[in-house]
Design a protein around this motif. Structure first.
Motif, PDB file in Angstrom:
ATOM      1  N   GLN A  22       0.823  -1.202   0.000  1.00 24.06           N
ATOM      2  CA  GLN A  22       0.000   0.000   0.000  1.00 24.06           C
ATOM      3  C   GLN A  22       0.861   1.258   0.000  1.00 24.06           C
ATOM      4  O   GLN A  22       1.929   1.306   0.603  1.00 24.06           O
ATOM      5  CB  GLN A  22      -0.915   0.013   1.232  1.00 24.06           C
ATOM      6  CG  GLN A  22      -1.858  -1.171   1.340  1.00 24.06           C
ATOM      7  CD  GLN A  22      -2.928  -1.184   0.256  1.00 24.06           C
ATOM      8  OE1 GLN A  22      -3.181  -0.178  -0.413  1.00 24.06           O
ATOM      9  NE2 GLN A  22      -3.554  -2.348   0.070  1.00 24.06           N
ATOM     10  N   SER A  49       2.233   6.656 -12.434  1.00 25.59           N
ATOM     11  CA  SER A  49       0.903   7.181 -12.744  1.00 25.59           C
ATOM     12  C   SER A  49       0.971   8.699 -12.812  1.00 25.59           C
ATOM     13  O   SER A  49       1.598   9.324 -11.957  1.00 25.59           O
ATOM     14  CB  SER A  49      -0.093   6.748 -11.665  1.00 25.59           C
ATOM     15  OG  SER A  49      -1.313   7.435 -11.810  1.00 25.59           O
ATOM     16  N   ALA A  52      -5.188  10.053 -11.497  1.00 24.61           N
ATOM     17  CA  ALA A  52      -6.156   8.994 -11.213  1.00 24.61           C
ATOM     18  C   ALA A  52      -6.658   8.381 -12.508  1.00 24.61           C
ATOM     19  O   ALA A  52      -7.007   9.093 -13.452  1.00 24.61           O
ATOM     20  CB  ALA A  52      -7.316   9.556 -10.409  1.00 24.61           C
ATOM     21  N   GLY A  53      -6.633   7.060 -12.562  1.00 24.93           N
ATOM     22  CA  GLY A  53      -7.088   6.332 -13.738  1.00 24.93           C
ATOM     23  C   GLY A  53      -6.066   6.137 -14.824  1.00 24.93           C
ATOM     24  O   GLY A  53      -6.332   5.470 -15.838  1.00 24.93           O
ATOM     25  N   THR A  55      -2.145   4.848 -15.642  1.00 28.29           N
ATOM     26  CA  THR A  55      -0.906   4.210 -15.201  1.00 28.29           C
ATOM     27  C   THR A  55      -0.104   3.778 -16.419  1.00 28.29           C
ATOM     28  O   THR A  55      -0.659   3.622 -17.516  1.00 28.29           O
ATOM     29  CB  THR A  55      -1.171   2.984 -14.311  1.00 28.29           C
ATOM     30  OG1 THR A  55      -1.860   1.984 -15.078  1.00 28.29           O
ATOM     31  CG2 THR A  55      -2.008   3.349 -13.098  1.00 28.29           C
ATOM     32  N   SER A  67      -2.877   0.079  -9.941  1.00 31.83           N
ATOM     33  CA  SER A  67      -4.095   0.783 -10.310  1.00 31.83           C
ATOM     34  C   SER A  67      -4.095   2.110  -9.570  1.00 31.83           C
ATOM     35  O   SER A  67      -3.422   2.259  -8.547  1.00 31.83           O
ATOM     36  CB  SER A  67      -5.341  -0.038  -9.951  1.00 31.83           C
ATOM     37  OG  SER A  67      -5.370  -0.290  -8.560  1.00 31.83           O
ATOM     38  N   ARG A  68      -4.829   3.075 -10.063  1.00 30.23           N
ATOM     39  CA  ARG A  68      -4.880   4.398  -9.408  1.00 30.23           C
ATOM     40  C   ARG A  68      -6.340   4.884  -9.484  1.00 30.23           C
ATOM     41  O   ARG A  68      -6.716   5.613 -10.388  1.00 30.23           O
ATOM     42  CB  ARG A  68      -3.943   5.382 -10.114  1.00 30.23           C
ATOM     43  CG  ARG A  68      -3.898   6.748  -9.421  1.00 30.23           C
ATOM     44  CD  ARG A  68      -2.628   6.953  -8.685  1.00 30.23           C
ATOM     45  NE  ARG A  68      -2.595   8.254  -8.039  1.00 30.23           N
ATOM     46  CZ  ARG A  68      -1.966   9.309  -8.557  1.00 30.23           C
ATOM     47  NH1 ARG A  68      -1.374   9.225  -9.736  1.00 30.23           N
ATOM     48  NH2 ARG A  68      -1.951  10.442  -7.899  1.00 30.23           N
ATOM     49  N   SER A  69      -7.125   4.434  -8.541  1.00 27.78           N
ATOM     50  CA  SER A  69      -8.547   4.806  -8.546  1.00 27.78           C
ATOM     51  C   SER A  69      -8.773   6.157  -7.872  1.00 27.78           C
ATOM     52  O   SER A  69      -9.800   6.818  -8.127  1.00 27.78           O
ATOM     53  CB  SER A  69      -9.387   3.724  -7.862  1.00 27.78           C
ATOM     54  OG  SER A  69      -8.908   3.494  -6.546  1.00 27.78           O
ATOM     55  N   THR A  70      -7.864   6.587  -7.019  1.00 29.20           N
ATOM     56  CA  THR A  70      -7.967   7.895  -6.378  1.00 29.20           C
ATOM     57  C   THR A  70      -6.630   8.617  -6.507  1.00 29.20           C
ATOM     58  O   THR A  70      -5.601   7.999  -6.769  1.00 29.20           O
ATOM     59  CB  THR A  70      -8.320   7.782  -4.881  1.00 29.20           C
ATOM     60  OG1 THR A  70      -7.199   7.180  -4.198  1.00 29.20           O
ATOM     61  CG2 THR A  70      -9.565   6.956  -4.653  1.00 29.20           C
ATOM     62  N   THR A  71      -6.637   9.936  -6.282  1.00 30.11           N
ATOM     63  CA  THR A  71      -5.387  10.693  -6.313  1.00 30.11           C
ATOM     64  C   THR A  71      -4.450  10.252  -5.199  1.00 30.11           C
ATOM     65  O   THR A  71      -3.235  10.233  -5.354  1.00 30.11           O
ATOM     66  CB  THR A  71      -5.675  12.200  -6.162  1.00 30.11           C
ATOM     67  OG1 THR A  71      -6.485  12.619  -7.254  1.00 30.11           O
ATOM     68  CG2 THR A  71      -4.393  13.019  -6.138  1.00 30.11           C
ATOM     69  N   ASP A  73      -4.115   7.229  -3.453  1.00 29.99           N
ATOM     70  CA  ASP A  73      -3.637   5.858  -3.269  1.00 29.99           C
ATOM     71  C   ASP A  73      -3.072   5.259  -4.554  1.00 29.99           C
ATOM     72  O   ASP A  73      -3.632   5.443  -5.646  1.00 29.99           O
ATOM     73  CB  ASP A  73      -4.777   4.975  -2.755  1.00 29.99           C
ATOM     74  CG  ASP A  73      -5.317   5.454  -1.429  1.00 29.99           C
ATOM     75  OD1 ASP A  73      -6.506   5.835  -1.374  1.00 29.99           O
ATOM     76  OD2 ASP A  73      -4.542   5.459  -0.462  1.00 29.99           O
TER      77      ASP A  73
END
Lengths: 116, 111
Positions: A22, A49, A52-53, A55, A67-71, A73
């Protein structure tokens, strides 16, 4: 600000196991990257990345997914751990293109992974 | 294969001496950074250079970006034991989307 945080700090895996490292940042940085550092060597880019979204692969992407679903994480997944993936993993973040500080990269404390 | 080559790999000198570390590539970079890393910690940014020929000073450390933006050097004047550590150069390509690192120079300053 906590900056860039990484969990866990240490991990031992058996060959073939999977896990997720993480990484989180609270600086609202657009760019995030994962690097690995083998003993006595520099850092090699795994994935990165630019928002977000979005990569892309770095120098040594095989065996890893992101993966980058949020700014905030940017988790790194090891699909099927191998002894060659024993390393220290660093996550880093930096501001975006229009910040004036595009190249100021901040690193987390690292995750020390051993695969037996 | 490292696209950024650093030399020397190891350097051990006496306190008070001067030293220079080099970072070379066949690629052109839009910027070069220098980091210092202590054992057990992540790298910490020292400086960023973006213009060919640029020189930046940070106390006893002088950083220079090559005119062609393919190489850089770090010069330390009157080294002190506190300068001991791993020095890493890193380069960003024109797209600025990714930053790659050199192989590192491990510096040891003897009192």
């Amino acid at each position: 600000n906590a900056g860039v945080t990484q969990t866990p700090k240490f991990q031992v895996l058996k060959t073939g196991q999977s896990m997720t490292l993480q990484c989180a940042q609270d600086m609202n940085h657009e760019y995030m990257s994962w690097y690995r550092q083998d003993p006595g060597m520099g850092l090699r880019l795994i994935h990165y990345s630019v928002g977000a979204g979005i990569t892309d692969q770095g120098e040594v992407p095989n065996g890893y997914n992101v993966s980058r679903s949020t700014t905030e994480d940017f988790p790194l997944r090891l699909l099927s751990a191998a002894p060659s993936q024993t390393s220290v993993y660093f996550c880093a973040s930096r501001p975006g293109l229009y910040s004036g500080r595009l190249y100021e990269q901040y690193f987390g404390p690292g995750t020390r992974l051993t695969v037996t | 294969t490292q696209l950024l080559e650093q030399s020397p790999q190891f350097l051990s000198i006496q306190e008070g001496e001067n030293l220079t570390v080099y970072c070379n590539s066949s690629s052109v970079f839009s910027s070069l950074q220098w980091y210092r890393q202590e054992p057990g910690e992540g790298p910490v940014l020292l400086v960023t250079v973006v213009t060919g020929g640029e020189v930046k000073k940070l106390k006893r450390l002088t950083f220079q970006f090559g005119d062609a933006r393919k190489d850089s050097s770090l010069h330390i004047t009157a080294a002190q034991p506190g300068d001991t550590g791993l020095y890493l150069c890193a380069g960003a390509y024109s797209s600025a989307s990714k930053i790659i690192f050199g192989s590192g120079t491990r510096l040891s300053i003897r009192p």
